[in-house]
Enzyme design. Sequence first.
Site, PDB file in Angstrom:
ATOM      1  CD  GLN A 112      12.722 -33.813 -63.163  1.00 34.77           C
ATOM      2  OE1 GLN A 112      13.059 -34.211 -62.074  1.00 34.77           O
ATOM      3  NE2 GLN A 112      11.717 -32.975 -63.331  1.00 34.77           N
ATOM      4  CG  HIS A 114      17.126 -36.593 -60.580  1.00 37.99           C
ATOM      5  ND1 HIS A 114      16.697 -35.309 -60.359  1.00 37.99           N
ATOM      6  CD2 HIS A 114      16.019 -37.303 -60.865  1.00 37.99           C
ATOM      7  CE1 HIS A 114      15.385 -35.250 -60.473  1.00 37.99           C
ATOM      8  NE2 HIS A 114      14.947 -36.451 -60.790  1.00 37.99           N
ATOM      9  CD  GLU A 139      12.839 -38.890 -59.590  1.00 34.53           C
ATOM     10  OE1 GLU A 139      13.095 -38.003 -58.756  1.00 34.53           O
ATOM     11  OE2 GLU A 139      12.316 -38.655 -60.687  1.00 34.53           O
ATOM     12  CG  HIS A 281      13.103 -38.666 -65.196  1.00 30.65           C
ATOM     13  ND1 HIS A 281      14.438 -38.416 -64.941  1.00 30.65           N
ATOM     14  CD2 HIS A 281      12.433 -38.186 -64.112  1.00 30.65           C
ATOM     15  CE1 HIS A 281      14.562 -37.830 -63.770  1.00 30.65           C
ATOM     16  NE2 HIS A 281      13.356 -37.660 -63.235  1.00 30.65           N
ATOM     17  NE  ARG A 300      13.190 -27.823 -63.028  1.00 32.53           N
ATOM     18  CZ  ARG A 300      13.720 -27.588 -61.829  1.00 32.53           C
ATOM     19  NH1 ARG A 300      14.895 -26.988 -61.740  1.00 32.53           N
ATOM     20  NH2 ARG A 300      13.086 -27.952 -60.738  1.00 32.53           N
TER      21      ARG A 300
HETATM   22 ZN   LIG Z   1      12.961 -36.689 -61.374  1.00 32.83          ZN
END
Ligand SMILES: [Zn+2]
Length: 420
Positions: A112, A114, A139, A281, A300
């Site tokens: 995925q 972001h 994140e 990642h 995704r």
């Molecule tokens: Zn993630």
Amino acid sequence: MSRLHPISGCVQHYAWGRPGSSSPLVRRVWEAQSGSPDADGDARNYAEIWLGTHGSGPSVLGAAGGGGRTLLSLIEASPALHLGSAPQPNQAAPNLPFLLKLLSIHKVLSIQSHPDLKLAKELHERNPAVYKDGCHKPEMAIALTEFTAMCGFRPLGAIVAHLELYPELASFVDAAAVEDLKWAYERTKGLVGFDQSTNKALKGLFSSFMSSFDASGREPLAAMISRLAAIPEPERTPLDSLLLSFAAQFPGDCGVFSPLLLQVHELSPGQSLFVPANTPHAYVSGEIVECMARSDNVIRCGLTPKFKDVEVLCDSLTYEVAGAGAGGEGEETGEGRLYRPPVADFEVRVAEVEEGGSRTFAAVDSAAVLLVLEGGCEVEAGGEREELGFGQALFISANTRVEIKGGCKVVRALRNLGEL
Ligand SMILES: [Zn+2]
């Protein structure tokens, strides 16, 4: 007005979570927060616990399942008291800017990325059913056990080598894209970092891989897996073994090839990994603390039965070798180890307090979420006092000086208090 508020999180039983029968961290913490064992726990997977105010998993005051009001409604009733005076990064209305999670990973998560803020807003407008909010989601993972993750692209030289060593991959991607990548590698040998033309070559190869897999990648994948399976186990490389384990978890999925292109990071407890926007990642195995901006936006592209947004992903990635800071162990401060990412939304502090000892956390202009990872402690602030056991959590209003007593290890999330 009270400044210490016991809270409980929201548990997520995703398919990749660890089986409840193996007593994963997420199950133990969930049971501590709900105050009773989960009668069906052995039959469930425990993937994540969320602590924060995201609508898909809001925390509540008091014990889980106790019918308490939401943490968000507490904050909304007195935003200045709870959040402090500084503006909350990237928030249109008063809210916690971050989300703290624990993850117990059994099977690899989907590959995925972001979106950044601009793309997050566009995607949310275009497809709110898939992209649930308009926020970005940088994140950070902090390993609590040995932790394996893929993050960012490998250096070009490694990818060129893998195209030779695993010819099944090169057999179905566009030959011109493979040549472009080799040429870009030859030209930049000895140079550090990437430039626009190497990014373009990598984008060409990755896009060709993703777009041609369904039509012509399945047979080469099957051929590669039977070739690797025939190698006696002691003679397999760690990469061979990783490819075989992905194939066993997601047979026939394009993402099985991904470790040939993406960097694999092996982290020890205490080490961290920051994932910037638009970086591919996938977490592979281990138990971690994770902190992020308050968002659930995921694009995704593999190792998943869920919707794969291949075009959006290929267009949005930065195609840089990322994860350069992987393995960072934080900076020791008087308040524990500080993990400070290059974004305004959050930072994380992990502190240990010896049995019989104490630690003081200075008053800061940010709300905090505190979670006990080991042991138990007493938390004091002004005249207030809370006893926390293993797995229990506390929301602490801004500008509150806190003293922690007891033998424990705690993690605390705040908005980023550094200068960016
Ligand atoms: Zn993630």
